[in-house]
Scaffold this active site. Structure first.
Site, PDB file in Angstrom:
ATOM      1  CD  GLN A 133      70.963  96.449  36.640  1.00  0.00           C
ATOM      2  OE1 GLN A 133      70.451  96.521  37.753  1.00  0.00           O
ATOM      3  NE2 GLN A 133      71.799  97.377  36.196  1.00  0.00           N
ATOM      4  CG  ASP A 221      75.063  90.154  39.367  1.00  0.00           C
ATOM      5  OD1 ASP A 221      75.295  90.844  40.375  1.00  0.00           O
ATOM      6  OD2 ASP A 221      73.965  89.601  39.150  1.00  0.00           O
ATOM      7  NE  ARG A 289      67.416  99.141  37.681  1.00  0.00           N
ATOM      8  CZ  ARG A 289      67.288  98.298  38.708  1.00  0.00           C
ATOM      9  NH1 ARG A 289      68.357  97.880  39.363  1.00  0.00           N
ATOM     10  NH2 ARG A 289      66.095  97.844  39.084  1.00  0.00           N
TER      11      ARG A 289
END
Ligand code: CP
Ligand code: NVA
Length: 303
Positions: A133, A221, A289
């Site tokens: 990530q 997050d 990603r």
């Protein structure tokens, strides 16, 4: 010697720069339709103990675009789930495939795999870190801001796996990271100490509004990571002041951008308005990603 990627600090500053430059090149090549099948004939095994959308898709598509093959393995369908030892699985798998990506509950599972595998092992998320990530996040910040070293990055919410990797990444990038978490939900103390000892600039605070002051990037997050579900009710209460919303964003630099590794929970750690707003980079981040992991695979596997 084989190389693993279990922690973001398994690579040097120079290696990170090389991976980011390779990712930018692979991204351009993909968009221009230029083939880049450097890993023809190679196979990546992808072992998942937990759910995944982005990690699964980006590694599988990435391996295909590099001319190789990716093998999806749900850990629950493997002998490992019935008690086969990790060291035996690691050694047998090493005889079939070129590299292994694992998403595991325990970081130590991935370390054990790497100890016995004779091929590169990649951490696809553990309880402690999410280094892949960070490759995508760093690529996204570099694309948007041009340089990293003078950025002020704020983390708001749970001091979790992604936060830990962000903290360690200060050593490689030079940006400073200010973290706001409730008491008891701070990032791993050992990681904070390690980052600081290696020259990383890390500040731990309580209040989101203090952490985001003048920030160039705000990162958040989920409040409830995979494995934390039993604490859901408690966490929903503890984190309720930690939503990245428009009033909080206004306290940051007017040019600030927002990152979220996804999956997001709109109305909890981030509002719909921020997710969908002009300062959100979350879709570039998700796309990156793919490019960042392709660059990583090339680095680990190209002969
Ligand atoms: N950000 C991330 O790792 O997403 P997934 O859980 O969908 O793989
Ligand atoms: N912190 C989250 C990240 C998911 C990609 C989790 O561990 O569930």
């Amino acid at each position: 010697m084989k190389k693993d990627f279990i922690s973001i600090l398994d690579i040097s500053k120079e290696e990170l720069e090389g991976i980011i430059a390779e990712a930018e090149k692979l991204k351009r090549q993909k968009k221009a339709g230029v083939p880049h099948t450097f890993l023809a004939g190679m196979t990546l095994a992808m072992i998942f103990e937990k759910a995944s959308t982005r990690t699964h898709i980006s590694f599988e598509v990435g391996m295909n675009e590099l001319g190789g093959h990716a093998l999806f393995l749900n850990a629950r369908d493997m002998q490992i789930w019935r008690g086969e030892e990790i060291r035996d699985t690691a050694r047998a798998a090493s005889r079939y495939v070129s590299a292994i990506m694992i998403r595991a509950y325990k970081h130590s599972t991935i370390e054990e795999f790497a100890k016995y595998a004779t091929i590169p092992v990649i951490n696809g998320l553990s309880d402690l870190e999410h280094p892949c990530q960070l490759l995508a996040d760093i690529l996204t910040m570099k694309e948007h801001f041009g340089s990293l070293s003078d950025l002020k990055v704020a983390w708001v919410g749970d001091g979790n796996n992604v936060c830990n990797s962000l903290i360690l990444s200060t050593v490689l990038t030079g940006y400073d990271v200010t973290v706001a978490t409730p008491k008891g939900y701070e990032p791993e103390e050992a990681f904070v100490k390690k980052a600081r000892a290696l020259g990383g600039k890390v500040t731990l605070l309580r209040k989101p509004e203090d952490a985001v002051k003048d920030a160039d990037v705000i990162v958040t997050d989920t409040w409830i990571s995979m494995g934390d579900d039993a604490e859901k009710d408690m966490r929903m209460k503890v984190f309720k002041e930690y939503t990245v919303d428009v009033p909080l964003l206004r306290r940051a630099s007017p040019e600030a951008r927002v990152l979220h590794c996804l999956p997001a929970h709109r109305g909890q750690e981030i509002t719909d308005e921020v997710m969908e707003g002009g300062q959100s980079l979350v879709w570039d981040e998700a796309e990156n990603r793919l490019h960042a992991q392709k660059a990583l695979l090339v680095r680990l596997l190209r002969k």
